[in-house]
Scaffold this active site. Structure first.
Site, PDB file in Angstrom:
ATOM      1  N   SER A 185       0.801  -1.226   0.000  1.00 22.45           N
ATOM      2  CA  SER A 185       0.000   0.000   0.000  1.00 22.45           C
ATOM      3  C   SER A 185       0.836   1.278   0.000  1.00 22.45           C
ATOM      4  CB  SER A 185      -0.945   0.019   1.210  1.00 22.45           C
ATOM      5  OG  SER A 185      -0.230   0.247   2.412  1.00 22.45           O
ATOM      6  N   LYS A 229       1.241   4.618   6.862  1.00 24.72           N
ATOM      7  CA  LYS A 229       0.610   5.440   5.833  1.00 24.72           C
ATOM      8  C   LYS A 229       1.226   6.834   5.860  1.00 24.72           C
ATOM      9  CE  LYS A 229      -2.474   2.165   5.085  1.00 24.72           C
ATOM     10  NZ  LYS A 229      -2.441   1.341   3.850  1.00 24.72           N
TER      11      LYS A 229
END
Length: 202
Positions: free
Chosen positions: A63, A108
């Site tokens: 991701s 993230k």
């Protein structure tokens, strides 16, 4: 002028040399103590660094590609955020406990901080009305979906809006919401493995 001389005292015999075996034992003992002290000190320094400052972690998943790839090893800085010496900034790559299952850690990029106005329309992210330039995302990793029908949302106090760099393969704030400040425990700072990727995290 009269010369003055000192009267020499009785000659003294040189001290008996210590047996070689005694000198050798003492030398080796001191060397062992010094070595042990250095090892203990080094271990303590390493423990302090791991517990309070830097921690090695392994990236799992895709991701955050291409910034971070699956199986990469990185160091995260836990000191700055834990002791309030630095604030969480837009663009920081952070490690946090996943809000829906705090036994799992996610990594993230911070897009919105408390009070920011966020809008995602057809893949374009807007922060406080300005289109966000994201040169770290290649075209093939972008997506063209809208978040909450492209409506502007305000990041709540004590919360952060985070996205993965591989935008069309990331589970992030678009799906499960904001990250509480207390869940964020580290900032990704340095890739140390593999060797061809060694360097500072963008």
């Amino acid at each position: 002028m009269q010369d003055v001389y000192t009267q020499p005292g009785p000659a003294s015999l040189p001290p008996e040399p210590e047996p070689v075996s005694s000198i050798s034992v003492r030398f080796h003992f001191r060397s062992a103590v010094s070595w042990f002290r250095d090892v203990v000190f080094s271990v303590l320094i390493a423990i302090v660094m791991v517990v309070f400052i830097y921690q090695p972690v392994k990236v799992e998943g895709t991701s955050m590609m291409p910034t971070l790839t699956n199986e990469e090893r990185i160091f995260i800085n836990k000191f700055t955020y834990r002791f309030g010496l630095g604030s969480i900034e837009r663009g920081d790559t952070v490690v946090f406990w996943y809000p829906q299952d705090t036994t799992k850690s996610y990594i993230k990029r911070v897009i919105g901080v408390p009070g920011d106005r966020i809008r995602v329309e057809e893949g374009q992210v807007f922060v406080n009305g300005q289109a966000l330039a994201e040169d770290y995302i290649p075209n093939e990793y972008r997506d063209y979906s809208s978040w909450r029908e492209g409506q502007e949302q305000v990041v709540p106090e004590g919360r952060y809006f985070v996205l993965g760099d591989h935008r069309n393969q990331s589970s992030d704030s678009r799906m499960w919401g904001y990250v509480p400040r207390e869940n964020i425990y580290g900032k990704a700072v340095f890739v140390y493995w593999p060797l061809d990727k060694v360097g500072r995290v963008r």
